[in-house]
Design a protein around this motif. Structure first.
Motif, PDB file in Angstrom:
ATOM      1  N   GLU A   1      -1.455  -5.742   9.580  1.00 49.07           N
ATOM      2  CA  GLU A   1      -2.917  -5.666   9.599  1.00 49.07           C
ATOM      3  C   GLU A   1      -3.342  -4.243   9.972  1.00 49.07           C
ATOM      4  O   GLU A   1      -2.721  -3.602  10.825  1.00 49.07           O
ATOM      5  N   LEU A   2      -4.414  -3.796   9.328  1.00 56.50           N
ATOM      6  CA  LEU A   2      -4.960  -2.479   9.610  1.00 56.50           C
ATOM      7  C   LEU A   2      -6.326  -2.613  10.278  1.00 56.50           C
ATOM      8  O   LEU A   2      -7.031  -3.599  10.065  1.00 56.50           O
ATOM      9  N   ASN A   3      -6.677  -1.591  11.052  1.00 56.59           N
ATOM     10  CA  ASN A   3      -7.999  -1.542  11.674  1.00 56.59           C
ATOM     11  C   ASN A   3      -9.059  -0.986  10.744  1.00 56.59           C
ATOM     12  O   ASN A   3     -10.261  -1.208  10.947  1.00 56.59           O
ATOM     13  N   GLN A   4      -8.622  -0.225   9.756  1.00 50.89           N
ATOM     14  CA  GLN A   4      -9.542   0.391   8.804  1.00 50.89           C
ATOM     15  C   GLN A   4      -8.835   0.512   7.466  1.00 50.89           C
ATOM     16  O   GLN A   4      -7.597   0.620   7.424  1.00 50.89           O
ATOM     17  N   PRO A   5      -9.545   0.480   6.374  1.00 45.95           N
ATOM     18  CA  PRO A   5      -8.887   0.545   5.063  1.00 45.95           C
ATOM     19  C   PRO A   5      -8.229   1.897   4.836  1.00 45.95           C
ATOM     20  O   PRO A   5      -8.750   2.936   5.244  1.00 45.95           O
ATOM     21  N   PHE A   6      -7.086   1.866   4.211  1.00 52.45           N
ATOM     22  CA  PHE A   6      -6.333   3.078   3.876  1.00 52.45           C
ATOM     23  C   PHE A   6      -5.744   2.846   2.494  1.00 52.45           C
ATOM     24  O   PHE A   6      -4.734   2.183   2.329  1.00 52.45           O
ATOM     25  N   ALA A   7      -6.409   3.393   1.478  1.00 55.11           N
ATOM     26  CA  ALA A   7      -6.024   3.118   0.091  1.00 55.11           C
ATOM     27  C   ALA A   7      -4.606   3.577  -0.220  1.00 55.11           C
ATOM     28  O   ALA A   7      -3.946   3.022  -1.095  1.00 55.11           O
ATOM     29  N   GLY A   8      -4.119   4.578   0.510  1.00 61.30           N
ATOM     30  CA  GLY A   8      -2.778   5.092   0.257  1.00 61.30           C
ATOM     31  C   GLY A   8      -1.693   4.444   1.089  1.00 61.30           C
ATOM     32  O   GLY A   8      -0.566   4.937   1.115  1.00 61.30           O
ATOM     33  N   PHE A   9      -2.011   3.325   1.744  1.00 63.75           N
ATOM     34  CA  PHE A   9      -1.052   2.716   2.667  1.00 63.75           C
ATOM     35  C   PHE A   9       0.268   2.361   1.988  1.00 63.75           C
ATOM     36  O   PHE A   9       1.348   2.717   2.482  1.00 63.75           O
ATOM     37  N   ILE A  10       0.223   1.670   0.859  1.00 63.65           N
ATOM     38  CA  ILE A  10       1.450   1.245   0.193  1.00 63.65           C
ATOM     39  C   ILE A  10       2.274   2.457  -0.268  1.00 63.65           C
ATOM     40  O   ILE A  10       3.464   2.562   0.083  1.00 63.65           O
ATOM     41  N   PRO A  11       1.720   3.386  -1.050  1.00 57.40           N
ATOM     42  CA  PRO A  11       2.557   4.522  -1.455  1.00 57.40           C
ATOM     43  C   PRO A  11       3.028   5.372  -0.279  1.00 57.40           C
ATOM     44  O   PRO A  11       4.110   5.954  -0.323  1.00 57.40           O
ATOM     45  N   ALA A  12       2.239   5.436   0.806  1.00 57.47           N
ATOM     46  CA  ALA A  12       2.654   6.229   1.973  1.00 57.47           C
ATOM     47  C   ALA A  12       3.943   5.714   2.575  1.00 57.47           C
ATOM     48  O   ALA A  12       4.724   6.478   3.158  1.00 57.47           O
ATOM     49  N   LEU A  13       4.195   4.417   2.447  1.00 56.90           N
ATOM     50  CA  LEU A  13       5.399   3.833   3.042  1.00 56.90           C
ATOM     51  C   LEU A  13       6.671   4.268   2.329  1.00 56.90           C
ATOM     52  O   LEU A  13       7.779   3.980   2.803  1.00 56.90           O
ATOM     53  N   SER A  14       6.551   4.983   1.212  1.00 60.37           N
ATOM     54  CA  SER A  14       7.738   5.529   0.555  1.00 60.37           C
ATOM     55  C   SER A  14       8.233   6.800   1.238  1.00 60.37           C
ATOM     56  O   SER A  14       9.325   7.286   0.921  1.00 60.37           O
TER      57      SER A  14
END
Length: 557
Positions: free
Chosen positions: A179-192
Motif C-alpha cells: 500500500e502507498l500513501n500517495q500515488p506514484f505512477a512509476g512504482f512498478i517500473p521503479a522496482l526493476s
C-alpha cells in the motif's frame, strides 16, 4: 492492470532477436582462467573489465553503474525489464494487479526460490526488504547512501508525512500487497532498479547490513556491504579484492536457466587505454564504455563493437549554493557559451545525440518546443557584463570533474572538461579544475555536500518513466543542485502521481519548459555507450538500461 508472467530464461533468445550482436568464433587468447583449444569445452569463466570498483556490495546503498553491474548478477527484484527495452516485466513477481488509483499493488510471487544462504524467498522476505528501506534512520536515510529510495519514495519512518510507502502485508506465503500513501505512477517500473532488489533477511541481520559508519560525505560500509551480499540471482558472491576484482560463481540452486558462464571476474581497470589493451591481449573477454577513439581501431582488428541505444544524459550542472550561480543571467550566459555540437564531434561516441532537455526524446514528456540556449559567445559575454563581470573582474568558478573513470554518459571526463573549460574561457570565464576519484570521493562530494561548483555528471535511465530523469534530478532540494524551487517541486510531485498517460505527458512537457527557463544546468548530450568483446563471445544481451545478466551471454568456446 494484470501482468502475466515471463521467465528470465526467455531473455537470451529474445535479446538476440532484438539485436544482440553475433560475433565470429576464434580461439580464446585469455591469459588465465580457461581453455584455449577451439575443440575443448566452452570456458565458462568470463572476465569483464570494469571501469571502477563497486561502491558497495549492498545495492540498496548504491547509485553507480559498476555497482549495479555486479548487483544484477547476484540479486533480483520483483520486477525486471523486457529484453532489449526499458519496459517492466515480471521477475520474482510472476504477476501483479494494481488498483485504479495506484495506491495498492498485489504481487503473486514465484515459488520454490531461495536466497543463496538457503533462506526461502516468500512474502515475509518481500515485506522485510520494504520495511527495511522505510525504517532507515540517521546516516542510512541520507542522499549519499539511500539515494534511490530517498528520491523515489520520498520519506522514511521519521518523515512519514512525505513518504510514498505505507505498508507491506503478506497474503499467504506467495502473495503480498503493498500500500502507498500517495500515488506514484512509476512504482512498478521503479522496482526493476537494483536498489530495490530482494535481499536475504537472514544475511541482512547476521552481517548488520545497516551498520553504516563514517559521515554522509565519507560513509563506511557495513560488514554485509563489504563481503556478504545475498540474493536470489544466478550468481553468488565469492570474493572482493578492492582495487583489483570481484569474483562470482554460479548458484547451483538457481530457479532459472543458468547459461554457459559459471564464473564471473569483474577486473577493475580504471584507465580506458589499459582496458583496451587488456582486451587486445586476451586477458579480458569484454568491457564497456569504449572510448570513441578506440572503437574504429578495435573494429578493424576484428573485435565487434556493440552500441546501446542512447538512454542517457550528460550534463553540466550549476550548484546554486554558489552565490554567483544564483544569478539567472550567469546561468544563461554559461549556457550560451557551450558549443554542444563541437563537444559531441570532438570527444563523444558515434551515435551520440545533442540534448535540448534532461530526458531523451523517447521518454514521455519530451518537449519539441522547449526553450534552448544556442551557442552564442557574444550573447554570453553580454549577459556576463550585465551581471557585473568583465576582463578586470572575470567570473571565476570551480569546475569539478571525476578522474580515472568512464561512465556510459561520460566516457572520458577529462576530455569533456578540457573542451568545456576552453569554451568557457573564450567568453571570459575562469575555471579552476577540481578533481576527485569517482567512487566514493566524487559522488559523495557532489551528491552529499555543497562543496562543489559547476560540475560534470549524468544519468543512464533506469526504466522508461519521466520521473526517473527529471524527478530524480529536480523533485526536491538536493545537495547537487543547491536550489529551492517550490513551484517545480510541486509540479513534479503532481505529475508522478497522474495515472493517465496523456494527462501526464502534457504535465511533463510543461515541466521540461519550467526546467529550461530556470536553467539548473546545461543538458549536453545523450551519448550512446559502446561495448567491445572477444571473438569467443557470440552474443551479449545489450540493454538500454544496463539490465544485462551474464547467464544470457552465448560463448563459442
Amino acid at each position: 492492470m494484470l501482468h502475466t508472467s515471463r521467465r528470465r530464461w526467455l531473455a537470451g533468445a529474445a535479446t538476440i532477436a532484438v539485436g544482440a550482436v553475433v560475433l565470429t568464433a576464434c580461439a580464446s587468447q585469455r591469459e588465465e582462467g580457461g581453455a584455449t583449444d577451439a575443440a575443448a569445452d566452452v570456458d565458462g569463466t568470463f572476465v569483464f573489465g570494469a571501469s571502477s570498483d563497486p561502491a558497495n556490495l549492498d545495492p540498496a546503498f548504491a547509485q553507480d553503474g559498476e555497482t549495479f553491474r555486479v548487483s544484477r548478477q547476484i540479486f533480483e527484484g520483483l520486477i525486471g525489464t523486457e529484453p532489449g527495452t526499458a519496459d517492466p516485466a515480471p521477475l520474482l513477481a510472476e504477476s501483479w494487479v494494481s488498483s485504479d488509483d495506484g495506491m495498492s499493488h498485489t504481487f503473486e510471487l514465484k515459488q520454490d526460490v531461495t536466497f543463496h544462504d538457503g533462506t526461502p524467498f516468500d512474502a515475509e522476505a518481500v515485506c522485510y526488504n520494504f520495511d527495511r528501506w522505510y525504517n532507515w534512520t540517521g546516516l542510512a536515510a541520507t542522499e549519499s547512501l539511500s539515494y534511490y529510495y530517498g528520491k523515489l519514495f520520498r520519506g522514511y519512518v521519521e518523515t512519514a508525512e512525505s513518504a510514498v510507502y505505507k505498508s507491506c502485508t503478506p497474503d499467504g506465503d506467495h502473495s503480498v500487497t503493498i500500500e502507498l500513501n500517495q500515488p506514484f505512477a512509476g512504482f512498478i517500473p521503479a522496482l526493476s532498479l537494483p536498489a530495490f532488489a530482494m535481499q536475504s533477511p537472514t544475511a541482512l541481520q547476521e552481517y548488520d547490513a545497516d551498520g553504516i559508519g563514517g559521515t554522509e560525505e565519507a560513509p563506511s560500509l557495513s560488514e554485509y556491504g563489504e563481503g556478504h551480499p545475498t540474493g536470489t540471482g544466478p550468481y553468488k558472491f565469492e570474493e572482493w579484492a578492492p582495487g583489483e576484482s570481484v569474483t562470482l560463481s554460479a548458484y547451483d540452486d538457481y530457479w532459472g536457466e543458468t547459461g554457459q558462464v559459471d564464473e564471473i571476474i569483474f577486473r577493475t581497470i580504471d584507465d580506458p587505454t589499459a582496458r583496451r589493451q587488456a582486451l587486445e591481449s586476451g586477458s579480458i573477454d569484454g568491457y564497456d564504455l569504449v572510448g570513441p577513439a578506440d572503437s574504429a581501431a578495435l573494429e578493424e582488428d576484428g573485435f565487434t563493437m556493440v552500441s546501446r541505444p542512447p538512454f542517457t544524459i550528460l550534463y553540466l550542472a550549476f550548484n546554486q549554493a554558489i552565490p554567483e550561480l544564483q544569478d539567472p543571467k550567469v546561468r544563461q550566459a554559461l549556457s550560451h557559451a557551450i558549443d554542444k555540437d563541437a563537444l559531441i564531434a570532438q570527444v563523444l561516441p558515434e551515435g551520440t545525440e545533442k540534448a535540448t532537455q534532461f530526458i531523451p526524446d523517447v521518454v514521455n514528456g519530451w518537449n519539441p518546443d522547449v526553450t534552448t540556449y544556442e551557442y552564442d559567445p557574444e550573447q554570453a559575454k553580454a549577459l556576463l557584463a550585465e551581471a557585473g563581470y568583465d576582463e578586470a573582474n572575470p567570473l571565476t568558478l570551480d569546475f569539478n570533474y571525476p578522474v580515472n573513470v568512464s561512465r556510459p554518459y561520460m566516457p572520458d571526463p577529462e576530455q569533456i572538461f578540457t573542451v568545456l573549460s576552453s569554451q568557457l574561457s573564450e567568453v571570459g570565464v575562469v575555471t579552476n579544475p577540481v578533481t576527485d576519484a569517482w567512487s566514493p570521493d566524487y559522488l559523495d562530494k557532489i551528491t552529499g555536500s555543497s562543496d562543489h561548483g559547476i560540475h560534470l555528471l549524468g544519468w543512464t535511465g533506469d526504466y522508461n518513466d519521466t520521473d526517473n530523469f527529471v524527478g530524480v534530478f529536480f523533485g526536491g532540494p538536493s545537495a547537487e543542485w543547491g536550489f529551492e524551487n517550490a513551484e517545480l517541486f510541486a509540479a513534479l510531485q503532481e505529475a508522478r502521481g497522474v495515472p493517465n498517460l496523456e494527462d501526464q505527458t502534457a504535465l511533463y512537457e510543461d515541466i521540461n519548459e519550467m526546467v529550461a527557463q530556470f536553467i539548473p544546468g546545461v543538458p549536453l548530450a545523450h551519448p550512446a555507450p559502446t561495448l567491445a568483446f572477444s571473438p569467443r563471445v557470440e552474443s551479449y544481451p545489450a540493454s538500454p538500461v544496463n539490465d544485462e545478466v551474464f547467464t544470457d551471454i552465448v560463448l563459442t568456446e
